[in-house]
Scaffold this motif. Structure first.
Motif, PDB file in Angstrom:
ATOM      1  N   ALA A 160      36.893 -26.447  43.161  1.00 30.52           N
ATOM      2  CA  ALA A 160      35.502 -25.523  43.400  1.00 30.52           C
ATOM      3  C   ALA A 160      34.623 -26.180  44.403  1.00 30.52           C
ATOM      4  N   ARG A 162      35.993 -28.112  46.634  1.00 29.60           N
ATOM      5  CA  ARG A 162      36.727 -28.023  48.094  1.00 29.60           C
ATOM      6  C   ARG A 162      36.592 -26.406  48.768  1.00 29.60           C
ATOM      7  N   ALA A 163      36.627 -25.740  47.834  1.00 25.63           N
ATOM      8  CA  ALA A 163      36.090 -24.266  48.372  1.00 25.63           C
ATOM      9  C   ALA A 163      34.743 -24.191  48.934  1.00 25.63           C
ATOM     10  N   ARG A 165      33.223 -26.552  50.271  1.00 25.18           N
ATOM     11  CA  ARG A 165      33.471 -27.214  51.730  1.00 25.18           C
ATOM     12  C   ARG A 165      33.995 -26.410  52.776  1.00 25.18           C
ATOM     13  N   ASP A 166      34.861 -25.359  52.377  1.00 21.18           N
ATOM     14  CA  ASP A 166      35.615 -24.716  53.262  1.00 21.18           C
ATOM     15  C   ASP A 166      34.449 -23.380  53.578  1.00 21.18           C
ATOM     16  N   ASP A 167      33.787 -22.996  52.836  1.00 16.07           N
ATOM     17  CA  ASP A 167      32.893 -21.757  52.641  1.00 16.07           C
ATOM     18  C   ASP A 167      31.832 -21.587  51.770  1.00 16.07           C
ATOM     19  N   THR A 169      29.233 -19.572  51.561  1.00 13.28           N
ATOM     20  CA  THR A 169      29.008 -18.264  51.141  1.00 13.28           C
ATOM     21  C   THR A 169      30.196 -17.593  50.287  1.00 13.28           C
ATOM     22  N   VAL A 170      31.245 -17.609  50.623  1.00 10.23           N
ATOM     23  CA  VAL A 170      32.304 -17.000  50.077  1.00 10.23           C
ATOM     24  C   VAL A 170      32.465 -17.618  48.581  1.00 10.23           C
ATOM     25  N   SER A 171      32.325 -19.034  48.508  1.00 12.96           N
ATOM     26  CA  SER A 171      32.287 -19.640  47.151  1.00 12.96           C
ATOM     27  C   SER A 171      31.299 -19.037  46.186  1.00 12.96           C
TER      28      SER A 171
END
Lengths: 307, 254
Positions: A160, A162-163, A165-167, A169-171
């Motif tokens: 969660a 890492r998600a 970290r990637d984005d 808003t999407v998370s």
């Protein structure tokens, strides 16, 4: 010589703890923390001031808790700040801590620092004996922190963050409470940095503000980058090799006579820089890649079970 | 029939620009509702507002009769309101499989203490979720790429992954922001097929799209937005026959 090796090993332990903590905050959760040294300093001073009053172990735990609290509080700002601005705030935090340590004489004794911090296990008597005991304690602390952080990284918690970290808003659109998860990651990292500070204070038995300069933060970032962002195993390798390079190259002066000691110490830092650059060119993902959940982890193959 | 999601009198200004200006509309249960309109009509702002990413200056949004105007995005996701994004925003460093495993709500392994002490519990959930993830990935033809980093997928595959990911929220309503943009015709057909299948399973959709073939193929009802308000609603045939809609698209003052 063995005393020197013990010293290096304890310094590696301290660097590893700081690096592990940064790997959680920045490597996995993607929050840049340029104020690492501030949290270490808070841990060191809290330990030094409290251990005569409450004993060394409670002092360490309070130091960790205090550092975690400050760290979590700082992460709360991420609700209002974009990533880069949070990074700037963390630089500010580090500086504020340093200035408070330097100027609040009544508490921190200012530039004089705090001396005669009593080290745990000193009652064991012989100097070399209690060094070894303290080293074992330090290694145990690193091992425990590693297990804790590796457990978190490999659990859905790690995925969660890492998600996020990637984005982020999407998370959040996928139901992940971004702020709560960030605060937790930051606070846990802060606690471990506080523990590293405690080790620092106990080992040196003397602390002053000049020991807590931004170079500590820089080493932590180097260790995370070298080891591979997100990987705790890589971090241990990264922190180990950077400290080994830093300390090992001290002996170069015995073999090289054309340049003097000051030039050599500058050269040693440059060497680390060159090492990092080479690593980023030839292995940009770092030594070890971060743990992922693969198909084989959730679907053990039938043919692997049957002999 | 009471609406699944209702927007009432919402306005949103960005400095001087009125993105939405007293917009009122609703999405119904079990239907695919199209949201069309020229660029700048406020479609994406409306979508952001429905999913909690943006708060309106005035007006209310309700989902299943509950006021959700000020709710955080992650709460809405848990209520069963999911969305995809116009420009695909994949979680690039996660593998395709991890993208799906991330989504299921109420994972006990996302807690700090539980992830360390209740390993058996979250591993059981993980295996259960992995089965669902595999079914979905097989359905959209991405199972063979399960262990690839999702950053390496093609644009169309990312859109499918984005849609599949939302399904694990077990949503009641999915808002799609231009699912057809930048997608090859065969993949577009695939998206149409998947959306129809899901509709037959009872999932409602809101669809923002510029591709009128896609709107015609999917939508039960269409809302036309212009200049931040609802211009008119009706079936695809009804709204495309209306002169005002043509004018709004061509930019002729009505």
């Amino acid at each position: 010589m063995s005393a020197y090796l013990t010293t290096i090993a304890i310094l590696v332990c301290e660097a590893a703890l700081i690096g592990l903590a940064l790997n959680l905050q920045w490597g996995l959760a993607g929050l840049v923390n340029f104020g690492v040294v501030g949290f270490v300093a808070v841990g060191a001073y809290a330990t030094a001031l409290l251990s005569p009053l409450v004993g060394w172990l409670p002092a360490m735990l309070i130091a960790a808790a205090l550092s975690a609290l400050l760290s979590g509080g700082l992460a709360l700002l991420s609700i209002r700040l974009e990533e880069n601005y949070l990074a700037i705030v963390t630089i500010g935090f580090g500086e504020v801590v340093r200035l408070v340590l330097l100027n609040e004489d009544w508490l921190t004794k200012g530039a004089l620092g705090i001396a005669d911090i009593s080290r745990p296990f000193s009652e064991l008597g012989v100097a070399s004996g209690n060094d070894i005991a303290f080293l074992l304690f330090s290694i145990a602390l690193v091992g425990l922190s590693f297990l804790l952080l590796e457990g978190l990284a490999r659990a859905p918690f790690g995925r969660a963050i890492r998600a996020i970290r990637d984005d982020p808003t999407v998370s959040s659109a996928l139901g992940k409470p971004v702020l709560a998860l960030r605060v937790r990651a930051f606070a846990i990292g802060g606690a471990i940095m506080g523990l590293a500070g405690a080790l620092h204070a106990f080992y040196l038995t003397y602390i002053d503000p000049s020991q807590f300069t931004p170079i500590v933060t820089a080493y932590a970032f180097m260790a995370v980058i070298a080891g591979g962002r997100g990987s705790n195993i890589g971090l241990l390798l990264g922190a180990g090799s950077i400290m080994a390079l830093l300390e090992g190259t001290r002996f170069l002066k015995d073999f090289i006579s054309i340049i003097d000691g000051t030039q050599l110490s500058a050269l040693r830092l440059a060497l680390i820089g060159v090492g990092i650059i080479l690593l980023l060119i030839f292995r940009p993902q770092g030594l070890v890649s971060e743990p992922k959940r693969f198909e084989r982890d959730v679907f053990p193959r039938a043919n692997e079970r049957t002999p | 029939m009471s609406p699944l999601l209702a927007v009432e009198g919402v306005s949103k200004r960005y400095d001087g620009l009125k993105a939405l200006d007293g917009c009122t509309l609703s999405l119904l249960n079990g239907q695919i509702t199209g949201l069309i309109g020229p660029n700048g009509a406020g479609k994406t702002t409306l979508l952001n507002l429905m999913t909690g990413l943006v708060r309106p200056d005035t007006g209310t949004v309700s989902f299943q009769g509950k006021n959700i105007t000020a709710a955080a995005p992650h709460h809405l996701a848990r209520l069963g309101l999911a969305r995809t994004f116009q420009i695909v925003r994949e979680l690039g460093s996660l593998t395709v499989l991890e993208n799906l495993l991330l989504t299921p709500p109420a994972q006990s392994g996302e807690g700090v203490i539980a992830s360390l002490l209740k390993r058996r519990k979250w591993w059981a959930q993980e295996h259960e979720n992995a089965l669902k993830a595999r079914q979905l990935l097989e359905r959209i033809g991405l199972w063979k790429l399960a262990d690839q980093a999702s950053a390496g997928l093609s644009g169309g595959q990312k859109k499918l992954l984005d849609l599949a990911r939302t399904l694990l929220l077990e949503p009641k309503l999915i808002l799609l922001d231009e699912p057809g943009a930048g997608v090859s015709p065969p993949l577009k057909q695939e998206i149409v097929r998947v959306v129809r299948e899901l509709k037959s399973e009872g999932v409602a959709f809101g669809l923002v799209e510029h591709d009128m073939h896609l709107i015609a193929a999917l939508c039960d009802r269409v809302h036309v937005l212009a200049e931040g308000r609802l211009l008119l609603s009706g079936s695809f045939e009804e709204v495309t026959r209306d002169k005002r809609v043509v004018e709004a698209y061509l930019g002729i003052a009505a």
